[in-house]
Scaffold this active site. Structure first.
Site, mmCIF file in Angstrom:
data_model
loop_
_atom_site.group_PDB
_atom_site.id
_atom_site.type_symbol
_atom_site.label_atom_id
_atom_site.label_comp_id
_atom_site.label_asym_id
_atom_site.label_seq_id
_atom_site.Cartn_x
_atom_site.Cartn_y
_atom_site.Cartn_z
ATOM 1 N N ARG A 115 -7.807 -0.628 0.672
ATOM 2 C CA ARG A 115 -8.334 -1.814 -0.005
ATOM 3 C C ARG A 115 -8.722 -1.487 -1.448
ATOM 4 O O ARG A 115 -8.693 -2.354 -2.311
ATOM 5 C CB ARG A 115 -9.508 -2.385 0.799
ATOM 6 N N LYS A 123 0.848 -1.201 0.000
ATOM 7 C CA LYS A 123 0.000 0.000 0.000
ATOM 8 C C LYS A 123 0.881 1.247 0.000
ATOM 9 O O LYS A 123 1.756 1.401 0.845
ATOM 10 C CB LYS A 123 -0.903 -0.023 1.243
ATOM 11 N N LYS A 146 -10.418 12.248 8.571
ATOM 12 C CA LYS A 146 -10.003 11.774 9.899
ATOM 13 C C LYS A 146 -9.997 12.941 10.878
ATOM 14 O O LYS A 146 -9.835 14.091 10.463
ATOM 15 C CB LYS A 146 -8.573 11.211 9.804
ATOM 16 N N ASP A 201 1.432 6.036 5.798
ATOM 17 C CA ASP A 201 0.473 5.067 5.255
ATOM 18 C C ASP A 201 0.984 4.415 3.960
ATOM 19 O O ASP A 201 0.262 3.659 3.319
ATOM 20 C CB ASP A 201 -0.879 5.764 5.028
ATOM 21 N N ASP A 227 -12.286 6.757 3.734
ATOM 22 C CA ASP A 227 -11.086 6.474 4.530
ATOM 23 C C ASP A 227 -10.671 5.004 4.413
ATOM 24 O O ASP A 227 -9.583 4.622 4.829
ATOM 25 C CB ASP A 227 -11.342 6.858 5.990
ATOM 26 N N GLU A 240 -9.516 3.456 1.968
ATOM 27 C CA GLU A 240 -8.964 3.635 0.618
ATOM 28 C C GLU A 240 -7.895 2.594 0.280
ATOM 29 O O GLU A 240 -7.661 2.310 -0.882
ATOM 30 C CB GLU A 240 -8.374 5.044 0.470
#
Ligand code: BES
Ligand code: ZN
Ligand code: ZN
Length: 522
Positions: free
Chosen positions: A353, A267, A279, A290, A349, A351
């Site tokens: 996946r 990711k 968030k 992330d 949020d 995102e």
């Protein structure tokens, strides 16, 4: 820092500090510690007697030699209980002992090979663990700070071995440990980098530099190519950002005769604001990390380029920001993924996946098998397991076991969660083939089940590293900030797979570009 192996007697070494060890509860030092003790007129024995040295794990005792030895300092490290001793401890001890000596200001350090003597562990593996611990433990992220005058560095670490016959194996261990740890540190650098210094474009540039450095092929798909391939899920996440998305593909070919290529997917959300489902601001800065899954995958490829195992591996990293804006995907929007499935976006949020769905479809189109994906995917995984382990889920138990074992060898804990059918209904949508979130309960599992919809029958392991991508305090090889997990796990896994007998050759019957035939299921 240079790491060397020398044959000789450690008490004769002129380094600014020499490191010896002892197990918990021993009354008299043994091995190198005994010789040093003698040269110091029994100083170590006396400290044991007085109860200052107990040999507890991570106990560090500094003794000044005042001219009795060529080295001005001896550091006695406690190994803990002999029955509990293992390589993880060697790695952690090496890290904390060297951090301590760096604070003391010792520029050169000589050490015995912890674990190899009375410890009874394989000397080569001990040397690897010491090198790994040293390079990872001394890691700092200082690029954006004024250089402190006082900033101290250890310039040289020498492992001292009495027996000349063992030195070659120790050197091999050191070389491998260095590569693994440097790969992890590179992943840390990427993950620690603020999102304004690591946009998807810059992440792709870094991947190109890495590819160039170790001889990998690098291909970066831009928005137009994603459109042509129908990557509507990835594009849907990217459309809220003014930074263009990049799909980073790195190819390592270590065995041109072998059919089949392992797929490592990561990711690559360079910043996750949550998008329109924004968030809370407290802690949002952490979402610069992330993309740690993507970083781990890219840096594992760097290590593979250096270690050159006989196997083929392709890394796929979908990289984008997840931002709110007038052009952003909205809750309720429906996206069409590359696989053809439509997805109702309930929460922008979730995102990770979405971008991975298209990365998986692309990996399958490329004929990659097995597939391992790594992602800071869900807060739910942190709630489920705390911060001690990465969660994993899989459709192939044999492969899953190999990933867990590869993690164990790296000192990176991985714990498996089930993919029960029951949770599948959580992802049923009224308007599309799937929705991107289910209820809060079992959130990490439904996220994995979402990915499973795209993986279909390809052997696959999913690592949810949201618990482990970042450390909040210094401990052993971990320093505060990005951990570099699971870079070393991935490298260990691929090295292990390369050792296996290649799957039976068979002609590529469907799909796949030339040279990327589907592997027989393993
Ligand atoms: N990147 C986050 C997950 C995350 C949380 C990583 C904490 C590291 C630490 C992910 O994209 C996310 O926001 N997931 C949501 C999913 C939810 C909306 C179903 C979450 O976990 O809250
Ligand atoms: Zn998110
Ligand atoms: Zn995210």
């Amino acid at each position: 820092m240079e790491i060397k192996v020398e044959v000789g007697d450690i008490q004769q070494h002129p380094a600014k500090a020499i490191v010896v060890n002892l197990f918990e509860g021993v009354k008299k030092p043994g091995g190198a510690a005994a010789a040093v003790d003698k040269a110091l007129a029994g100083a170590i024995s006396q400290l044991i007697e007085e109860g200052e040295i107990k040999g507890k794990f991570n106990e560090l005792t500094l003794i000044h030699t005042l001219g009795r030895l060529p080295s001005p300092r001896v550091l006695v490290v406690g190994l803990g209980k002999q029955a509990e001793f293992k390589l993880d401890k060697v790695r952690d001890l090496s890290a904390s002992a060297l951090r301590y000596l760096r604070r003391v200001g010792a520029k050169t350090v000589a050490s015995v090979v912890h674990g190899a003597g009375v410890g009874g562990l394989e000397p080569q593996q001990c040397a690897q663990a010491i090198a790994e611990g040293a390079v990872m433990g001394l890691y700092r992220f200082t690029r954006h700070k004024k250089k402190e005058e006082e900033e101290r560095e250890i310039e040289e670490l020498t492992l001292v071995e009495l027996d000349a016959a063992g030195a070659a194996a120790l050197r091999q261990g050191v070389a491998k440990g260095r590569i693994l740890a440097e790969a992890a540190n590179r992943a840390r650098d990427m993950a620690n980098e603020p999102a304004n210094y690591l946009t998807p474009t810059m992440m792709a540039e870094q991947a190109e530099v890495i590819a160039e450095e170790v001889g990998l092929e690098c291909e970066v798909l831009a928005r137009e190519q994603m459109e042509e391939l129908g990557m509507g899920a990835l594009l849907g996440v990217a459309q809220g950002s003014s930074q263009p998305p990049k799909m980073i593909v790195l190819r390592y070919r270590g065995d041109r005769r072998r059919k089949g290529t392992v797929g490592l997917l990561g990711k690559g959300i360079t910043f996750d604001s949550g998008g329109i489902s924004i968030k809370p601001s407290a802690g949002m800065q952490e979402m610069k990390g992330d993309m740690s899954g993507g970083a781990a995958v890219i840096c594992a490829m760097w290590a593979l380029g250096r270690l050159k195992p006989r196997i083929n591996v392709t890394a796929v990293v979908p990289a984008t920001e997840n931002m709110p804006s007038g052009s952003a995907t909205k809750p309720g929007d429906v996206l069409r993924a590359m696989s053809g499935k439509s997805i109702e976006v309930i929460n922008t949020d979730a995102e990770g996946r979405l971008i991975l769905a298209d990365a998986i479809a692309y990996a399958r189109q490329q004929g990659l098998s097995p597939i391992v994906d790594v992602a800071t995917l869900t807060g739910a995984m942190v709630i489920a397991i705390g911060k001690a382990a990465t969660g994993c889920m899989s459709n192939n138990q044999e492969l899953c076991q190999k990933v867990i074992a590869a993690g164990e060898a790296a000192g990176e804990k991985i714990w498996q969660f089930p993919l029960y059918e029951e949770y599948k209904e959580h992802l049923k949508s009224d308007v599309a083939d799937l929705k991107n979130v289910g209820p809060r309960e079992g959130g990490a599992i439904s996220a994995a089940l979402f990915l499973a919809e795209f993986v279909e029958d390809t052997p696959w392991v999913h690592l949810d590293m949201a618990p482990t991508d970042n450390a909040d305090k210094e401990k052993g090889v971990w320093v505060k900030g990005a951990t570099g997990i699971p870079t070393r796990t991935l490298v260990n896994l691929v090295l292990g797979l390369a050792q296996e007998k290649p799957p039976a050759r068979r002609r590529s019957q469907q799909g796949g570009t030339p040279g990327h035939g589907r592997a027989a299921a393993s």
